[in-house]
Write a protein that holds these residues in place. Structure first.
Motif, PDB file in Angstrom:
ATOM      1  N   PHE A   1       0.445 -17.676  -4.941  1.00  0.00           N
ATOM      2  CA  PHE A   1      -0.025 -16.483  -5.663  1.00  0.00           C
ATOM      3  C   PHE A   1       0.652 -15.225  -5.131  1.00  0.00           C
ATOM      4  CE2 PHE A   1      -2.939 -12.915  -6.207  1.00  0.00           C
ATOM      5  CZ  PHE A   1      -3.157 -12.964  -7.574  1.00  0.00           C
ATOM      6  N   GLN A   2       0.798 -15.118  -3.825  1.00  0.00           N
ATOM      7  CA  GLN A   2       1.412 -13.931  -3.233  1.00  0.00           C
ATOM      8  C   GLN A   2       2.895 -13.844  -3.553  1.00  0.00           C
ATOM      9  OE1 GLN A   2       0.347 -14.319   0.890  1.00  0.00           O
ATOM     10  NE2 GLN A   2      -1.825 -13.936   0.491  1.00  0.00           N
ATOM     11  N   VAL A   3       3.585 -14.973  -3.600  1.00  0.00           N
ATOM     12  CA  VAL A   3       5.013 -14.957  -3.959  1.00  0.00           C
ATOM     13  C   VAL A   3       5.188 -14.424  -5.384  1.00  0.00           C
ATOM     14  CG1 VAL A   3       6.973 -16.442  -4.510  1.00  0.00           C
ATOM     15  CG2 VAL A   3       5.776 -16.721  -2.348  1.00  0.00           C
ATOM     16  N   ILE A   4       4.351 -14.885  -6.315  1.00  0.00           N
ATOM     17  CA  ILE A   4       4.475 -14.452  -7.707  1.00  0.00           C
ATOM     18  C   ILE A   4       4.094 -12.986  -7.858  1.00  0.00           C
ATOM     19  CG2 ILE A   4       3.598 -14.817 -10.044  1.00  0.00           C
ATOM     20  CD1 ILE A   4       3.207 -17.767  -9.307  1.00  0.00           C
ATOM     21  N   SER A   5       2.958 -12.583  -7.286  1.00  0.00           N
ATOM     22  CA  SER A   5       2.509 -11.197  -7.446  1.00  0.00           C
ATOM     23  C   SER A   5       3.423 -10.221  -6.713  1.00  0.00           C
ATOM     24  CB  SER A   5       1.063 -11.050  -6.938  1.00  0.00           C
ATOM     25  OG  SER A   5       0.947 -11.505  -5.603  1.00  0.00           O
ATOM     26  N   ALA A   6       3.964 -10.610  -5.561  1.00  0.00           N
ATOM     27  CA  ALA A   6       4.904  -9.734  -4.852  1.00  0.00           C
ATOM     28  C   ALA A   6       6.205  -9.584  -5.629  1.00  0.00           C
ATOM     29  CB  ALA A   6       5.185 -10.278  -3.454  1.00  0.00           C
ATOM     30  N   PHE A   7       6.650 -10.648  -6.284  1.00  0.00           N
ATOM     31  CA  PHE A   7       7.857 -10.564  -7.109  1.00  0.00           C
ATOM     32  C   PHE A   7       7.659  -9.551  -8.246  1.00  0.00           C
ATOM     33  CE2 PHE A   7      10.365 -11.889 -10.764  1.00  0.00           C
ATOM     34  CZ  PHE A   7      11.634 -11.994 -10.220  1.00  0.00           C
ATOM     35  N   LEU A   8       6.527  -9.613  -8.924  1.00  0.00           N
ATOM     36  CA  LEU A   8       6.256  -8.679 -10.022  1.00  0.00           C
ATOM     37  C   LEU A   8       6.131  -7.247  -9.502  1.00  0.00           C
ATOM     38  CD1 LEU A   8       3.682 -10.814 -12.057  1.00  0.00           C
ATOM     39  CD2 LEU A   8       6.131 -10.523 -12.487  1.00  0.00           C
ATOM     40  N   ALA A   9       5.453  -7.077  -8.355  1.00  0.00           N
ATOM     41  CA  ALA A   9       5.310  -5.737  -7.782  1.00  0.00           C
ATOM     42  C   ALA A   9       6.669  -5.173  -7.366  1.00  0.00           C
ATOM     43  CB  ALA A   9       4.359  -5.776  -6.590  1.00  0.00           C
ATOM     44  N   LEU A  10       7.530  -6.008  -6.817  1.00  0.00           N
ATOM     45  CA  LEU A  10       8.861  -5.550  -6.415  1.00  0.00           C
ATOM     46  C   LEU A  10       9.689  -5.115  -7.622  1.00  0.00           C
ATOM     47  CD1 LEU A  10       9.852  -8.024  -3.568  1.00  0.00           C
ATOM     48  CD2 LEU A  10       9.906  -5.537  -3.418  1.00  0.00           C
ATOM     49  N   LYS A  11       9.606  -5.858  -8.710  1.00  0.00           N
ATOM     50  CA  LYS A  11      10.352  -5.459  -9.907  1.00  0.00           C
ATOM     51  C   LYS A  11       9.909  -4.080 -10.382  1.00  0.00           C
ATOM     52  CE  LYS A  11      11.586  -7.938 -13.351  1.00  0.00           C
ATOM     53  NZ  LYS A  11      13.064  -7.937 -13.251  1.00  0.00           N
TER      54      LYS A  11
ATOM     55  N   LEU B   1       0.820  -1.212   0.000  1.00  0.00           N
ATOM     56  CA  LEU B   1       0.000   0.000   0.000  1.00  0.00           C
ATOM     57  C   LEU B   1       0.855   1.264   0.000  1.00  0.00           C
ATOM     58  CD1 LEU B   1      -2.935  -0.915   2.424  1.00  0.00           C
ATOM     59  CD2 LEU B   1      -2.951  -0.815  -0.070  1.00  0.00           C
ATOM     60  N   GLN B   2       1.941   1.275   0.753  1.00  0.00           N
ATOM     61  CA  GLN B   2       2.790   2.459   0.842  1.00  0.00           C
ATOM     62  C   GLN B   2       3.994   2.405  -0.095  1.00  0.00           C
ATOM     63  OE1 GLN B   2       3.755   3.461   4.901  1.00  0.00           O
ATOM     64  NE2 GLN B   2       1.727   2.933   5.659  1.00  0.00           N
ATOM     65  N   GLU B   3       4.076   1.365  -0.920  1.00  0.00           N
ATOM     66  CA  GLU B   3       5.149   1.221  -1.903  1.00  0.00           C
ATOM     67  C   GLU B   3       6.525   1.295  -1.245  1.00  0.00           C
ATOM     68  OE1 GLU B   3       4.650   3.804  -5.202  1.00  0.00           O
ATOM     69  OE2 GLU B   3       2.541   3.294  -5.506  1.00  0.00           O
ATOM     70  N   LYS B   4       6.686   0.532  -0.161  1.00  0.00           N
ATOM     71  CA  LYS B   4       7.963   0.463   0.553  1.00  0.00           C
ATOM     72  C   LYS B   4       8.663  -0.826   0.156  1.00  0.00           C
ATOM     73  CE  LYS B   4       6.625   3.209   4.590  1.00  0.00           C
ATOM     74  NZ  LYS B   4       6.532   3.227   6.067  1.00  0.00           N
ATOM     75  N   VAL B   5       9.783  -0.677  -0.529  1.00  0.00           N
ATOM     76  CA  VAL B   5      10.492  -1.834  -1.056  1.00  0.00           C
ATOM     77  C   VAL B   5      11.034  -2.746   0.052  1.00  0.00           C
ATOM     78  CG1 VAL B   5      12.495  -2.554  -2.415  1.00  0.00           C
ATOM     79  CG2 VAL B   5      11.024  -0.723  -3.248  1.00  0.00           C
ATOM     80  N   PRO B   6      11.676  -2.254   1.119  1.00  0.00           N
ATOM     81  CA  PRO B   6      12.197  -3.179   2.147  1.00  0.00           C
ATOM     82  C   PRO B   6      11.111  -4.031   2.786  1.00  0.00           C
ATOM     83  CG  PRO B   6      13.179  -1.010   2.397  1.00  0.00           C
ATOM     84  CD  PRO B   6      12.078  -0.856   1.403  1.00  0.00           C
ATOM     85  N   GLU B   7       9.952  -3.413   3.112  1.00  0.00           N
ATOM     86  CA  GLU B   7       8.872  -4.171   3.733  1.00  0.00           C
ATOM     87  C   GLU B   7       8.329  -5.235   2.788  1.00  0.00           C
ATOM     88  OE1 GLU B   7       9.388  -1.062   4.174  1.00  0.00           O
ATOM     89  OE2 GLU B   7       9.212  -0.643   6.330  1.00  0.00           O
ATOM     90  N   LEU B   8       8.149  -4.865   1.532  1.00  0.00           N
ATOM     91  CA  LEU B   8       7.618  -5.839   0.584  1.00  0.00           C
ATOM     92  C   LEU B   8       8.637  -6.949   0.304  1.00  0.00           C
ATOM     93  CD1 LEU B   8       5.092  -6.443  -1.025  1.00  0.00           C
ATOM     94  CD2 LEU B   8       6.043  -5.161  -2.938  1.00  0.00           C
ATOM     95  N   ALA B   9       9.924  -6.601   0.289  1.00  0.00           N
ATOM     96  CA  ALA B   9      10.946  -7.635   0.129  1.00  0.00           C
ATOM     97  C   ALA B   9      10.963  -8.582   1.331  1.00  0.00           C
ATOM     98  CB  ALA B   9      12.318  -6.989  -0.053  1.00  0.00           C
ATOM     99  N   GLY B  10      10.778  -8.046   2.543  1.00  0.00           N
ATOM    100  CA  GLY B  10      10.692  -8.906   3.721  1.00  0.00           C
ATOM    101  C   GLY B  10       9.483  -9.831   3.659  1.00  0.00           C
ATOM    102  N   PHE B  11       8.353  -9.293   3.191  1.00  0.00           N
ATOM    103  CA  PHE B  11       7.156 -10.117   3.016  1.00  0.00           C
ATOM    104  C   PHE B  11       7.426 -11.252   2.021  1.00  0.00           C
ATOM    105  CE2 PHE B  11       3.668 -10.826   0.017  1.00  0.00           C
ATOM    106  CZ  PHE B  11       2.718 -11.410   0.843  1.00  0.00           C
ATOM    107  N   TRP B  12       8.085 -10.938   0.917  1.00  0.00           N
ATOM    108  CA  TRP B  12       8.365 -11.946  -0.117  1.00  0.00           C
ATOM    109  C   TRP B  12       9.300 -13.032   0.410  1.00  0.00           C
ATOM    110  CZ3 TRP B  12      12.748 -13.272  -3.147  1.00  0.00           C
ATOM    111  CH2 TRP B  12      12.457 -14.045  -4.279  1.00  0.00           C
ATOM    112  N   LEU B  13      10.315 -12.636   1.157  1.00  0.00           N
ATOM    113  CA  LEU B  13      11.256 -13.619   1.693  1.00  0.00           C
ATOM    114  C   LEU B  13      10.599 -14.511   2.750  1.00  0.00           C
ATOM    115  CD1 LEU B  13      14.481 -11.444   2.034  1.00  0.00           C
ATOM    116  CD2 LEU B  13      14.074 -13.299   0.415  1.00  0.00           C
TER     117      LEU B  13
END
Length: 225
Positions: free
Chosen positions: A155-165, A105-117
């Motif tokens: 689904f979340q791993v794939i969509s989070a990967f695309l959003a992170l890119k 929601l806030q477009e924070k790369v570190p948080e989203l990367a932590g979620f993906w990992l």
């Protein structure tokens, strides 16, 4: 509440290394004319997180009820393993969903990367263990809820990967544009004036070639006279 600064730096470095598109060679490269201020949050990821938030309490209640029913017939080491896995999965899920909401929601790369990992390296292996290990005496309800949980995670791993890119590439573009703007601002006034004079002189109309030739011919006849 946010991530500690050392963790944020490490996750930011990891995101730039893994998710940066190396084909982008400069700020002038804009794929599909994407504007610099475009919102890059993933709607499919956010919808998945929303439904996952309501599904997790049902998964937890089902797992605890099934654990209580089959606990007397389980071997001692499986009792310890199953209790530990359920506790770890519950703690990881709270952290994972929080980081997913904050990062997307806030477009924070570190948080989203932590979620993906967390989703890829911890939560998905734990749920697959609960789903595929027959020594746990898996019940039909457990199998059903764990299959749904695995679908959410994949689904979340794939969509989070695309959003992170997309987020990392947009941040890289903004950084390069900011660097170019700063270089223009730091350019000395003499250089700026020279650039303006050069621009103005490029618009001066030169005499036609025929006129130059006629002038040269006139000078030659004068010299012969």
């Amino acid at each position: 509440m946010s991530l500690p600064e050392p963790v944020r730096r490490r996750l930011s470095s990891f995101s730039r290394t893994v998710f940066t598109d190396t084909s982008r060679t400069g700020p002038e490269y804009q794929r599909d004319n994407i504007p610099d201020n475009e919102i890059v949050s993933s709607l499919p990821l956010q919808m998945s997180l929303y439904f996952n938030l309501f599904f997790f309490p049902f998964w937890w209640v089902s797992s605890v009820v099934m654990l209580q029913l089959k606990y007397p017939v389980l071997p001692d080491y499986y009792k310890f393993i199953l209790v530990t896995v359920i506790i770890l999965t519950s703690l990881i899920e709270f952290i994972r969903l929080y980081l997913g909401y904050m990062g997307n929601l806030q477009e924070k790369v570190p948080e989203l990367a932590g979620f993906w990992l967390l989703s890829l390296l911890l939560q998905l292996p734990l749920i697959l263990f609960l789903l595929l290990n027959d020594g746990l005496k898996i019940q039909p309800l457990e199998r059903a809820v764990n299959i749904i949980f695995v679908i959410f995670l994949v689904f979340q791993v794939i969509s989070a990967f695309l959003a992170l890119k997309r987020m990392v590439n947009q941040l890289a573009t903004r950084f390069r544009l900011h660097e170019f703007d700063r270089l223009d601002d730091e350019l000395p006034p003499d250089n700026l004036a020279w650039k303006e004079r050069r621009t103005e002189t490029s618009w001066i109309v030169r005499p036609p070639v025929e006129e130059i030739h006629s002038t040269v011919g006139g000078w030659g006849s004068t010299v012969r006279a």
